[in-house]
Design a protein around this motif. Sequence first.
Motif, PDB file in Angstrom:
ATOM      1  N   ALA A 156       8.395  63.143  42.163  1.00  0.00           N
ATOM      2  CA  ALA A 156       8.189  62.498  43.555  1.00  0.00           C
ATOM      3  C   ALA A 156       9.077  62.382  44.327  1.00  0.00           C
ATOM      4  O   ALA A 156       9.394  62.457  45.452  1.00  0.00           O
ATOM      5  N   GLU A 157      10.421  61.835  43.533  1.00  0.00           N
ATOM      6  CA  GLU A 157      11.641  61.512  44.427  1.00  0.00           C
ATOM      7  C   GLU A 157      12.305  62.794  45.079  1.00  0.00           C
ATOM      8  O   GLU A 157      12.864  63.132  45.912  1.00  0.00           O
ATOM      9  N   LEU A 158      12.096  63.847  44.067  1.00  0.00           N
ATOM     10  CA  LEU A 158      12.639  65.191  44.606  1.00  0.00           C
ATOM     11  C   LEU A 158      11.916  65.641  45.983  1.00  0.00           C
ATOM     12  O   LEU A 158      12.358  66.206  46.899  1.00  0.00           O
ATOM     13  N   LEU A 159      10.458  65.434  45.976  1.00  0.00           N
ATOM     14  CA  LEU A 159       9.608  65.899  47.126  1.00  0.00           C
ATOM     15  C   LEU A 159      10.022  64.865  48.399  1.00  0.00           C
ATOM     16  O   LEU A 159      10.171  65.498  49.525  1.00  0.00           O
ATOM     17  N   SER A 160      10.393  63.722  47.994  1.00  0.00           N
ATOM     18  CA  SER A 160      11.008  62.982  49.189  1.00  0.00           C
ATOM     19  C   SER A 160      12.285  63.357  49.589  1.00  0.00           C
ATOM     20  O   SER A 160      12.346  63.619  51.139  1.00  0.00           O
ATOM     21  N   MET A 161      12.957  63.770  48.875  1.00  0.00           N
ATOM     22  CA  MET A 161      14.281  64.311  49.449  1.00  0.00           C
ATOM     23  C   MET A 161      14.218  65.545  49.977  1.00  0.00           C
ATOM     24  O   MET A 161      14.953  65.983  50.913  1.00  0.00           O
ATOM     25  N   LEU A 162      13.331  66.571  49.555  1.00  0.00           N
ATOM     26  CA  LEU A 162      12.814  67.710  50.388  1.00  0.00           C
ATOM     27  C   LEU A 162      12.425  67.262  51.739  1.00  0.00           C
ATOM     28  O   LEU A 162      13.009  68.147  52.648  1.00  0.00           O
ATOM     29  N   ASP A 163      11.501  66.310  51.710  1.00  0.00           N
ATOM     30  CA  ASP A 163      11.077  66.151  53.207  1.00  0.00           C
ATOM     31  C   ASP A 163      12.031  65.430  54.153  1.00  0.00           C
ATOM     32  O   ASP A 163      12.134  65.665  55.216  1.00  0.00           O
ATOM     33  N   MET A 164      12.978  64.667  53.305  1.00  0.00           N
ATOM     34  CA  MET A 164      14.102  64.199  54.363  1.00  0.00           C
ATOM     35  C   MET A 164      15.236  64.923  54.733  1.00  0.00           C
ATOM     36  O   MET A 164      15.891  64.851  55.390  1.00  0.00           O
ATOM     37  N   GLY A 165      15.316  66.417  54.009  1.00  0.00           N
ATOM     38  CA  GLY A 165      16.181  67.418  54.101  1.00  0.00           C
ATOM     39  C   GLY A 165      17.491  66.874  53.383  1.00  0.00           C
ATOM     40  O   GLY A 165      18.548  67.787  53.881  1.00  0.00           O
TER      41      GLY A 165
ATOM     42  N   ALA B  37       1.321  71.089  42.113  1.00  0.00           N
ATOM     43  CA  ALA B  37       0.858  71.457  40.778  1.00  0.00           C
ATOM     44  C   ALA B  37       1.213  70.426  39.732  1.00  0.00           C
ATOM     45  O   ALA B  37       1.986  69.561  39.791  1.00  0.00           O
ATOM     46  N   THR B  38       0.152  70.444  38.720  1.00  0.00           N
ATOM     47  CA  THR B  38       0.157  69.313  37.874  1.00  0.00           C
ATOM     48  C   THR B  38       0.275  70.074  36.334  1.00  0.00           C
ATOM     49  O   THR B  38       0.226  69.717  35.421  1.00  0.00           O
TER      50      THR B  38
ATOM     51  N   ALA C 176       9.467  70.510  36.231  1.00  0.00           N
ATOM     52  CA  ALA C 176      10.714  70.884  35.989  1.00  0.00           C
ATOM     53  C   ALA C 176      11.467  71.344  37.245  1.00  0.00           C
ATOM     54  O   ALA C 176      10.841  71.738  37.994  1.00  0.00           O
ATOM     55  N   TYR C 177      12.847  70.990  37.182  1.00  0.00           N
ATOM     56  CA  TYR C 177      13.581  71.351  38.489  1.00  0.00           C
ATOM     57  C   TYR C 177      14.907  71.335  38.176  1.00  0.00           C
ATOM     58  O   TYR C 177      15.350  70.937  37.274  1.00  0.00           O
ATOM     59  N   MET C 178      15.747  72.326  38.785  1.00  0.00           N
ATOM     60  CA  MET C 178      17.055  72.232  38.949  1.00  0.00           C
ATOM     61  C   MET C 178      17.764  72.013  40.176  1.00  0.00           C
ATOM     62  O   MET C 178      17.056  72.402  41.176  1.00  0.00           O
ATOM     63  N   ILE C 179      18.714  71.689  40.378  1.00  0.00           N
ATOM     64  CA  ILE C 179      19.307  71.369  41.631  1.00  0.00           C
ATOM     65  C   ILE C 179      20.918  71.961  41.595  1.00  0.00           C
ATOM     66  O   ILE C 179      21.668  71.689  40.744  1.00  0.00           O
TER      67      ILE C 179
END
Length: 184
Positions: free
Chosen positions: A42-51, A76-77, A132-135
């Motif tokens: 959820a935090e990652l998606l927020s960061m995506l939306d904020m650019g 996706a869940t 999962a995700y990586m940055i």
Amino acid sequence: YLLFLFARKSVIQLDLANTKKALIVPAFETLRYRLSFPKSKAELLSMLDMGTLFTFRYHVWTKGHAPTNFAKWRTATTPYRVEWEADFEPYVVVRKDCPEYDRRFVGFGWNKVAHIMELDAQEYEFTVLPNAYMIHMPHAPSFDITKFRSNKQYRICLKTLKEEFQQDMSRHYGFAALKYLTAE
């Protein structure tokens, strides 16, 4: 650490030890040198939306990660399957006995693409992990990418190695590998 825990759980749940699966870890990047790593999707998606974050290489090489289907990943869940496409080069978690990287591709260019192509030829299933995700963090360009960009001979050699690899795939895997002959 969170990625490790989720990946470990996924390895067990998806029976990676006994199946031919490549678990895709969706990749993102930031252009900032300092970043507070998101503690949740959820935090990652927020960061995506904020650019603050972007899908990996969105501005230079979208084909490399496009099959991951980031739009689907957002909601996706459960793990979901994706198909190989030309130039696909995701970050994956695989069994130890998977095909090795082709040693022709050292330095910059086509190492991950060739590896994913080989996994596809051996009928690995590409499964995207939903939590999962990586940055990727910014860094100075590598010596090899600088050579690739500035040296025509380097690019000619890489093109020759790609063509040789594609022909080897066709010879080794037959008719099923014809799709690799046109992969750029």
